[in-house]
Write an enzyme that holds these catalytic residues in place. Structure first.
Site, PDB file in Angstrom:
ATOM      1  N   GLU A  78      18.106  -2.499   1.613  1.00 30.86           N
ATOM      2  CA  GLU A  78      17.217  -3.525   2.164  1.00 30.86           C
ATOM      3  C   GLU A  78      17.873  -4.897   2.157  1.00 30.86           C
ATOM      4  O   GLU A  78      17.641  -5.704   3.059  1.00 30.86           O
ATOM      5  CB  GLU A  78      15.892  -3.573   1.405  1.00 30.86           C
ATOM      6  CG  GLU A  78      14.944  -2.426   1.718  1.00 30.86           C
ATOM      7  CD  GLU A  78      15.239  -1.182   0.904  1.00 30.86           C
ATOM      8  OE1 GLU A  78      16.159  -1.227   0.046  1.00 30.86           O
ATOM      9  OE2 GLU A  78      14.562  -0.154   1.119  1.00 30.86           O
ATOM     10  N   PHE A 140       2.232   3.761  -7.929  1.00 26.33           N
ATOM     11  CA  PHE A 140       3.623   4.094  -7.634  1.00 26.33           C
ATOM     12  C   PHE A 140       4.179   3.145  -6.569  1.00 26.33           C
ATOM     13  O   PHE A 140       3.575   2.954  -5.524  1.00 26.33           O
ATOM     14  CB  PHE A 140       3.724   5.548  -7.145  1.00 26.33           C
ATOM     15  CG  PHE A 140       5.129   5.933  -6.788  1.00 26.33           C
ATOM     16  CD1 PHE A 140       6.125   5.957  -7.765  1.00 26.33           C
ATOM     17  CD2 PHE A 140       5.472   6.253  -5.489  1.00 26.33           C
ATOM     18  CE1 PHE A 140       7.433   6.302  -7.439  1.00 26.33           C
ATOM     19  CE2 PHE A 140       6.774   6.595  -5.157  1.00 26.33           C
ATOM     20  CZ  PHE A 140       7.755   6.623  -6.130  1.00 26.33           C
ATOM     21  N   GLN A 141       5.320   2.575  -6.857  1.00 22.24           N
ATOM     22  CA  GLN A 141       6.022   1.647  -5.967  1.00 22.24           C
ATOM     23  C   GLN A 141       5.185   0.433  -5.580  1.00 22.24           C
ATOM     24  O   GLN A 141       5.324  -0.110  -4.500  1.00 22.24           O
ATOM     25  CB  GLN A 141       6.533   2.375  -4.725  1.00 22.24           C
ATOM     26  CG  GLN A 141       7.612   3.378  -5.086  1.00 22.24           C
ATOM     27  CD  GLN A 141       8.440   3.844  -3.905  1.00 22.24           C
ATOM     28  OE1 GLN A 141       7.970   3.869  -2.785  1.00 22.24           O
ATOM     29  NE2 GLN A 141       9.680   4.208  -4.168  1.00 22.24           N
TER      30      GLN A 141
END
Ligand SMILES: Cc1ncc(C[n+]2csc(CCOP(=O)(O)OP(=O)(O)O)c2C)c(N)n1
Lengths: 648, 184
Positions: A78, A140-141
């Site tokens: 990213e 999550f995340q």
């Protein structure tokens, strides 16, 4: 009458109408938020998008099809996607767009966002976010992307409702590119992506708190003209803001009208061609002697889209001490932030200069213009006596990195877009490449981000094929250290067909840090040897950059002599179907001169070891022998070491 | 030019009134700007205004003039900030609400009540061992009251932070158009 009990009193309060407060727009095409997101980007005219998918942004990626109107460039990290979008934005003048996932995808974007913020690069970063019900549960995340990026964005959004997507993206795109450009984060929850909405275009933006000033006030212009008419040693100090505003022609006109010399910051290299006789080059820490000297001695400093960065000014109190200051900037907060100007002008640089130039012409018709001949005599003397100079021969027979940069420049097409990493090579590129065009130099200035180079070059190459039919070749001048921070993007460069040309000035060390260790830390080379260009018994070339390039189907070439180097550059210039990497073996103790030590007055500028022309007035210091590692005559007294420590 | 930290023991007191869009996260953005520049905030209060789409932040801080100007400019860059004024003491009404729990028993209760009467403040809770006093007023009055009550022993103290408006018939929000602000 009996007064009600408290509870009765409450129930007496009229209930809010049960109908949802949000009225649903039934006109418009029904679709999901994810579909709307893609459609909005198309309607905004976005043509290229960089990114990497993930769970929390999957509904959006699911809507990218073969007939989607923008091209998607799949990066490998990213951070790479972010820098690629930056390189694209700087090369094309358009907004760079990224789409990444939540959590780690978004945190990997923090560096490019901060980088774009420092260099005023227009960027829209769309990140996935977990569903609304999970926000704040450490799902999550999940990461608080808006929270993490608050201090380094121009603006940010958390979108929880599908219906808001087109408006928010339209606003984000507008905010990123208008006023002082910058990064805008749009964090889109999964709820908004899968939710249904009614799409319509164009969208009405709701931005009551956003009104950038672009037009200058008449009376400050007249005050500025007065200063110009009264000054005999003017300098135009031009920064990245002038580049963002496409003000090359206006800067050149101002210089020609006033006969003033031009000095630039790092991001403004190329704003006026280096071949222009009024261009003195970069000023500041590693600027040319003439540029730094002229600024120190000027009586009028016209700061144009420049923000008085400490790498430019050195010790602020001692910067251009005799100068009156005209400061032109679109961001009112930059004015008076580091130095109080005599004439502040808020506005878009191009608009301001158009108006100012007209006003100057009017004034000159009546009053004539000051005679700057003595000023130019002085400047030309500096130029002649202290040109950019280096040793072409190195003690160990390796290539001179400065020579490599000059050779790259000599052989390059005039239209070349130059990109760099961060370190010594960046400074040499800025000093020694001949810049003949604006928007042809892409480098991480304000944040100084190693690893910026390769992905930014890929973005620039994508922009070059989009806007210039690929006719502008892209050369990356990188350091062996910087390159390794994002070298995985060689894959994207090859597979997404961005045939960048990569020159690694491989000195096998973190050169810039080593230079500081040499000068300010007793040559204690703590953790700056990365040994990627070393042939010792136990370690040989880790990594082998030629093999690394080949592993990614790119062309890899090594050059250890001038003849090899010339041939390698020639060959690289001929290859256009894939990326080419040249591993130039250069001298590890080459130094960047001139130099002003961090926190010191620019008057202490050292042209080369032992030669400090502005301090001693005289220039013919016979003790200087020009040897680059002559520490007996290091430029700075040891009491500056403390400043050095806190700065790098 | 740059002065860091922005607040020193001798800096002058300023009251900033900041009109902001009524959206989530606005306060965090504003507070972040103050924190980064080592602004020592004396008090900060945020609440709705006469317009549902606008909130008003009142900040009092002891701060030097130059960093104050810089922070006002930086605040102005925040898109959710609609208007900022540095309120002039002579032209604004400033008030603060304070609740003070004083250790007062039968031996000294009447003394405390006398102070309460003199200052025209109110007792809002009575206990054999304490009195809780509600006071509103400008800073000077509150400081004077606290100075006197201190002698009896202050058990607990809470202040609302200052709020302020300009005198006269005008509202700060008058020039703010765009009542459609909603959601995020
Ligand atoms: C991400 C990041 N980490 C650390 C630094 C500090 N730093 C500045 S220059 C430099 C060395 C650069 O080495 P290299 O890329 O090999 O270039 P050279 O100076 O040798 O030309 C380092 C470590 C930085 N600027 N960015």
């Amino acid at each position: 009458m009996v007064s009600p009990t408290p509870l009765q009193a409450f129930s007496g309060v009229q209930k809010a109408p049960t109908k949802t407060s949000k009225q649903t727009l039934v006109d418009g095409e029904k679709m999901t938020g994810a579909q709307a997101l893609i459609r909005t980007l198309e309607d905004l005219g976005v043509q290229d998008v960089f990114g990497i998918p993930g769970g929390a942004i999957l509904p959006v990626y699911h809507q990218i099809h073969d007939d989607t109107k923008f091209r998607f460039v799949l990066m490998r990290h990213e951070q790479g996607a972010g820098h690629a979008a930056e390189g694209y934005a700087v090369a094309t003048g358009r907004v760079g767009v990224c789409i990444v996932t939540s959590g780690p995808g978004a945190t990997n974007m923090v560096t490019p966002i901060a980088d774009a913020n420092m260099d005023s690069v227009p960027l829209v970063v769309i990140s996935g976010q977990v569903g609304v019900d999970s926000i704040g549960t450490d799902a999550f995340q999940e990461a608080d992307t808006v929270g993490i990026t608050y201090p380094v964005v121009k603006h940010s959004y958390l979108v929880t409702d599908a219906q808001d997507i087109p408006r928010v993206l339209a606003e984000a795109h507008y905010i990123a590119r208008s006023g002082r450009p910058g990064p805008v984060v749009v964090d889109v929850s999964k709820t908004a992506q899968v939710g249904e909405m009614y799409y319509s275009w164009p969208q009405k933006m709701i931005l009551p708190g956003y009104n950038p000033t672009t037009k200058p006030h008449g009376h400050v212009l007249r005050e500025a003209v007065k200063l110009v008419e009264q000054s005999y040693r003017p300098v135009l100090y031009v920064g990245g803001g002038a580049m963002r505003s496409n003000a090359s022609a206006q800067v050149k006109e101002l210089a020609d009208l006033t006969d003033a010399p031009i000095v630039t910051t790092l991001p403004a290299r190329g704003i006026v061609p280096d071949s222009d006789p009024k261009m003195l080059g970069m000023l500041g820490m590693h600027g040319t002697l003439a540029a730094t000297a002229a600024t120190q001695k000027c009586d009028l400093l016209v700061a144009i889209g420049a923000r008085f960065d400490d790498r430019v000014t050195g010790k602020m109190e001692a910067f251009a001490p005799a100068a009156r200051v005209i400061h032109i900037d679109i961001d009112p907060a930059e004015i008076g932030k580091r130095r109080q100007p005599d004439v502040p002008i808020v506005g878009d640089v191009t608009e301001v200069l158009n108006a100012l130039n007209a006003e100057i012409k009017r004034g000159q018709a009546i009053h004539g213009k000051p005679n700057l001949e003595p000023w130019w005599k002085l400047i030309n003397a500096w130029r002649q006596k202290y040109p950019m100079e280096y040793d072409e021969k190195t003690p160990d027979g390796t290539l001179s990195p400065q020579w490599v940069v000059e050779e790259l420049s000599r052989q390059a097409a005039l239209s070349t877009i130059w990109v760099s990493g961060v370190g010594q090579h960046q400074m040499w590129a800025s000093q020694l490449v001949d810049f003949e065009n604006p928007h042809s130099w892409i480098s991480s200035g304000g944040l100084g981000t190693m690893g910026f180079g390769l992905p930014a070059a890929i973005g620039a190459r994508v922009g070059s094929s989009r806007d210039f039919g690929g006719k502008k070749p892209v050369w990356l001048i990188d350091g062996d250290g910087s390159f390794q921070m994002t070298s995985e993007e060689l894959a994207a460069a090859f597979i997404d067909n961005a045939p960048v040309k990569i020159a690694i000035l491989n000195n096998s060390v973190y050169g810039m840090v080593r230079q500081w260790q040499t000068l300010f830390y007793d040559k204690h080379y703590s953790q700056t040897s990365i040994r990627d260009g070393e042939n010792t018994e136990d370690i040989i070339n880790v990594p082998d950059f030629v093999k690394l390039a080949e592993a990614y189907s790119c062309v890899g070439i090594r050059a250890t002599t001038q003849d090899e180097a010339k041939a390698a550059i020639k060959r690289a210039n001929e290859i256009n179907d894939r990326p080419v990497l040249i591993d130039f073996r250069v001298y590890k103790d080459a130094m960047v001169w001139p130099m002003v030590a961090a926190g010191q007055s620019n008057d202490t500028v050292t042209y080369k070891p032992g030669v400090q022309p502005l301090l001693h007035h005289d220039t013919t210091d016979s003790s200087a022998n020009g040897s680059q590692d002559d520490t007996a005559s290091t430029p700075v007294a040891s009491d500056t070491a403390a400043t050095g420590k806190s700065e790098e | 030019m740059a002065i860091y930290p922005a607040s020193t023991p001798h800096s002058e007191r300023h009251t900033l009134s900041v009109l902001v869009e009524n959206r989530p996260g606005v306060l965090a953005r504003i507070a972040g700007l103050f924190a980064r520049r080592a602004f020592n905030i004396n008090s900060l209060s945020v609440s709705p205004t006469e317009r549902p789409d606008i909130s008003r932040v009142t900040v009092t801080a002891d701060v030097e003039q130059v960093p104050l100007e810089q922070i006002i400019k930086q605040l102005n860059k925040l898109l959710h900030v609609l208007k900022i004024v540095d309120l002039d003491n002579t032209d604004a009404v400033e008030r603060e609400l304070v609740l003070i729990k004083v250790a007062a028993d039968e031996t000294n209760r009447s003394d405390v009540l006398e102070i309460v009467r003199l200052f025209r403040v109110r007792v809002v809770d009575v206990h054999p061992e304490s009195l809780t006093i509600e006071a509103t007023g400008a800073e000077g009055k509150i400081d004077a009251l606290l100075g006197l009550l201190k002698n009896y022993g202050v058990i607990e103290l809470v202040r609302s932070g200052a709020v302020a408006v300009t005198r006269g018939p005008h509202a700060l929000s008058e020039k703010v158009v765009g009542s459609e602000i909603r959601g995020r």
